[in-house]
Structures are given as structure tokens and as C-alpha cells.
Design an enzyme around this catalytic site. Structure first.
Site, short mmCIF file in Angstrom:
data_model
loop_
_atom_site.label_atom_id
_atom_site.label_comp_id
_atom_site.label_asym_id
_atom_site.label_seq_id
_atom_site.Cartn_x
_atom_site.Cartn_y
_atom_site.Cartn_z
N GLU A 1 9.42 -1.94 1.82
CA GLU A 1 8.50 -3.09 1.70
C GLU A 1 9.05 -4.19 0.79
O GLU A 1 8.88 -5.38 1.07
CB GLU A 1 7.14 -2.61 1.20
N HIS B 1 -3.19 4.91 2.85
CA HIS B 1 -3.37 4.20 4.11
C HIS B 1 -4.67 3.39 4.15
O HIS B 1 -5.01 2.81 5.17
CB HIS B 1 -3.34 5.17 5.29
#
Length: 319
Positions: free
Chosen positions: A55, A124
Site C-alpha cells: 500500500e 477488512h
């Protein structure tokens, strides 16, 4: 909503050759939620492409691309995966335009599948809006339905400022007709989803739908609740908030993030500052709890429920 976002990306890729879509599995797979399905096939793997599972590298690459004239639209697969990229988002994406006195604008739109409601594993499901809204230099948007997702994404990508576009995962499968028209409301504008006169429910993302359910139930008892979709979490529509609450005299703010220092505190303060003489009761907040965002089957115990919102409405009406 999933298809509306896909259509918006298709429109943006078609109209501007500088738009690039990239991230984890967004290419051949079409994204873990299939939001980018078919885009690589139509626009090629030079404009819609997969990246490594890194990321910080994704956002660092977006910064370099923006500095060289591109209009990047990176996706981080889940909101909880954004933490490794916070350095790039806060110290580069948000500051580069300021640092260079306008010489290096950052027209980056970070697509971030956000919030809960799908009972996914740990990391998540998160509610990071307060973190991003607190960062000077970033704009933050959170659509609540397919039409909003389409128009807000067009505005975000066309903006020369960096935008964190928080897509409510729980509403990806929300179906309703969408007029594929150009956005008419300026950035930073809220909207009244349901008019009312007894209290205003303020929400964003998936919680707008929850508030509409509450308003339907309250109407059975003759209570008319106004539902305001904030849409833009930075900048916040202080004038729109004030106009609604000045009419109804009461407000309940609903969000998924923990209570302490959540964005609801900022919204509540703006209401109090601008509507102090109009308020008939203190602003109420219905939020998640001050615990790590739970995974799997515990999630329904964490998220605001219809009953909790109705209880807050009852409390504010008792004054």
C-alpha cells in the site's frame, strides 16, 4: 453502487487520457468486489493495472504520477489496509501542493472500500473518516447510494485536490435507478434525503440507509424525521447542517466509527455553534463503541442498530 462506480470510472477513463486506475487486483480480476470489472479489457493494461501488495508503494507511485501530470485513481483493497500507507497519504499526498506553493497539485482520488456490514475478517472493516478529515489538504467523500457514488466520484477525480473516496462496502449491492448526468451540487454540499420536522438524523455512507429505516418506523408513530446525507466529510456543509437543524430543533448524528473523537463530535459542535439558539435539546450521537473494529459475527453487536437510533430520537424528543 458497484456498477455505478464502474460506470463513473469508465466515463473518466474515456474523457481524460491522463486518468489511471491501479491497485491490488483491479486489473484482470476486476477488483475483489468487481468494481473495476471489464475496465482493463477496454482501456488496456497501461491505464488499468495491478500493483504489488504494498500500500505504501501504491500511494507513493500515485504521488510521482500526479507530479508528472497524470490523474491517478489508486485503490487499496480494504480500508484497514490503508494504515501502511498513512505516511504517504498524510505527509505527501495531503501536503505536496502546500509544500510546493501550488507547483505540484495532487489530483489523486484514493478509492477505499470502507466501513463494515459484511462481517469480514480483522483489518477488512474500519471507519477511518476522522483520521482523513483531520488531515489538512485532503478532501473526503462517502456516497450512500448508487447515484451518489456515480456523481461524487466524477467530482472527486476531476478535482485538482486529493480526495479519499470512502465506498461503503455494505451498500455495493444496493440497487436503484441512476441518471448518468453531470453533478450539479458543488463539492462540500450535503443533501436532504427525507424531509421531516421533529428532528434531523445526520449520517453518511451506509448509515444513511439505516437512518431512512429509522425514519420509516418513526413515521408510524407520527414522528417526522429529516434525514441529512452529509456526503462530503471534508469539507463539511456547515450551512446545510444548520439550515436543517434550525428547522427541526433537534439532531442525532449516526456513524460507525468509535464514539471518542469520531467525526460525529465535529458535526455536533458545528450544529451547536451555528444553531445554539434554535436547539431544543442537546445533540445526540449513535456510534460504534470504543473498541477495535470487530471481525465476523461480532460486527452486528458493534454497528449502530435501528433500536439504538430510535432510542436516541426518543431521548432528544423528551426535552
Amino acid at each position: 453502487m458497484q456498477q455505478a462506480i464502474n460506470r463513473a470510472l469508465h466515463t473518466l477513463l474515456t474523457e481524460d487520457p491522463d486518468v489511471l486506475v491501479f491497485g491490488e487486483d483491479v486489473g484482470a480480476l476486476g477488483g475483489v468486489f468487481r468494481v473495476t470489472d471489464g475496465l482493463q479489457k477496454e482501456f488496456g493494461d497501461q491505464r488499468v493495472f495491478d500493483t504489488p501488495l504494498a500500500e505504501s508503494a501504491i500511494m507513493g507511485m500515485a504521488v510521482g504520477l500526479a507530479m508528472n501530470g497524470w490523474r491517478p485513481v489508486p485503490e487499496l483493497q480494504f480500508d484497514g489496509f490503508a494504515y501502511p500507507a498513512i505516511d504517504q497519504i498524510v505527509n505527501q499526498v495531503a501536503r505536496m501542493n502546500y509544500r510546493t506553493r501550488g507547483a505540484a497539485p495532487m489530483p489523486i482520488t484514493l478509492r477505499l472500500p470502507s466501513f463494515g456490514g459484511i462481517q469480514a475478517p480483522e483489518h477488512h472493516g474500519e471507519s477511518l473518516e476522522a483520521l482523513f478529515a483531520h488531515t489538512p489538504g485532503l478532501k473526503v467523500a462517502a456516497p450512500s447510494d448508487p447515484a451518489e457514488a456515480y456523481s461524487l466520484l466524477l467530482q472527486s477525480v476531476r478535482s485538482d485536490d486529493p480526495v479519499v473516496f470512502m465506498e461503503p462496502k455494505a451498500r455495493y449491492w444496493d440497487r436503484r435507478p441512476v441518471q448518468l448526468s453531470e453533478p450539479t451540487d458543488p463539492i462540500g454540499t450535503s443533501r436532504i434525503v427525507r424531509p421531516g420536522r421533529h428532528a434531523t438524523l445526520v449520517a453518511w455512507g451506509a448509515m444513511v440507509h439505516k437512518c431512512l429505516q429509522v425514519a420509516e418506523l418513526a413515521a408510524e408513530d407520527g414522528v417526522e424525521l429529516e434525514v441529512l446525507d452529509l456526503r462530503w466529510l471534508k469539507p463539511i456543509d456547515a450551512a446545510g447542517l444548520a439550515a436543517s437543524v434550525a428547522r427541526t430543533k433537534r439532531a442525532v448524528v449516526v456513524h460507525e466509527a468509535p464514539l471518542t473523537a469520531g467525526l460525529g463530535a465535529e458535526v455536533s459542535t458545528l450544529i451547536t455553534e451555528n444553531c445554539f439558539r434554535d436547539l431544543a435539546a442537546p445533540v445526540q450521537r449513535v456510534t460504534g463503541f470504543d473498541v477495535p473494529y470487530p471481525a465476523g459475527p461480532l460486527e452486528p453487536q458493534y454497528l449502530p442498530t435501528i433500536d439504538r437510533v430510535l432510542l436516541a430520537v426518543q431521548r432528544t424528543l423528551e426535552y
